[in-house]
Design a protein around this motif. Sequence first.
Motif, mmCIF file in Angstrom:
data_model
loop_
_atom_site.group_PDB
_atom_site.id
_atom_site.type_symbol
_atom_site.label_atom_id
_atom_site.label_comp_id
_atom_site.label_asym_id
_atom_site.label_seq_id
_atom_site.Cartn_x
_atom_site.Cartn_y
_atom_site.Cartn_z
ATOM 1 N N ASN A 1 0.807 -1.206 0.000
ATOM 2 C CA ASN A 1 0.000 0.000 0.000
ATOM 3 C C ASN A 1 0.846 1.264 0.000
ATOM 4 O O ASN A 1 1.012 1.934 1.027
ATOM 5 C CB ASN A 1 -0.964 -0.007 1.186
ATOM 6 N N CYS B 1 -0.855 4.696 1.262
ATOM 7 C CA CYS B 1 -1.006 4.904 2.702
ATOM 8 C C CYS B 1 0.335 5.126 3.390
ATOM 9 O O CYS B 1 0.403 5.787 4.419
ATOM 10 C CB CYS B 1 -1.721 3.715 3.339
ATOM 11 N N PRO C 1 -2.329 10.724 1.426
ATOM 12 C CA PRO C 1 -3.753 10.524 1.756
ATOM 13 C C PRO C 1 -4.486 11.828 2.058
ATOM 14 O O PRO C 1 -5.613 12.026 1.608
ATOM 15 C CB PRO C 1 -3.711 9.622 2.989
ATOM 16 N N GLN D 1 -8.837 2.234 2.962
ATOM 17 C CA GLN D 1 -8.490 2.056 4.362
ATOM 18 C C GLN D 1 -7.755 3.241 4.944
ATOM 19 O O GLN D 1 -7.736 3.423 6.155
ATOM 20 C CB GLN D 1 -7.670 0.775 4.512
ATOM 21 N N CYS D 2 -7.129 4.066 4.102
ATOM 22 C CA CYS D 2 -6.394 5.210 4.647
ATOM 23 C C CYS D 2 -6.889 6.547 4.124
ATOM 24 O O CYS D 2 -6.492 7.590 4.635
ATOM 25 C CB CYS D 2 -4.904 5.061 4.365
#
Length: 139
Positions: A48, A51, A57, A132-133
């Motif tokens: 990832n 992230c 992000p 997710q981030c």
Amino acid sequence: MSQDQPPSGPQCRTEQQSLLTGTIPRQAALTVVLLSLFAVEPVAAQDNAVCSADNLPSMIEGFFQLTTALGIVGLVVVWQADSLIEMFMVGPEQKKGIKRHKRSAMKSAVVLVVLGPLYTVAGSMMELPLAQCVDLVPW
């Protein structure tokens, strides 16, 4: 003798064009498939990268919030301009066109506002790494 000679002129150009138009897309598709099989593998193996970056992000979140806000402001401007123009329209066809334009602008704004939260919820359910981030809810 005329049967032994290869075609020339417009007929020859047409045959060459049909050969080229059939071969080039196939070669491009094959190249894309091969690149996606071999060149994407190392990128997929990374952990990832979005992230793990320092400010990426928050930059993505800020960009999404900015574009959503500009889209809503654009909707208000278009809606008010269409309403102003609608007051001075004479024909019913012109009024129908303006109402259709207002409806189209409203649909675009709804899609723009719903897209971020939908991606955030669906992305977290599908365990997408970006979801997710990065929080793409504009408010």
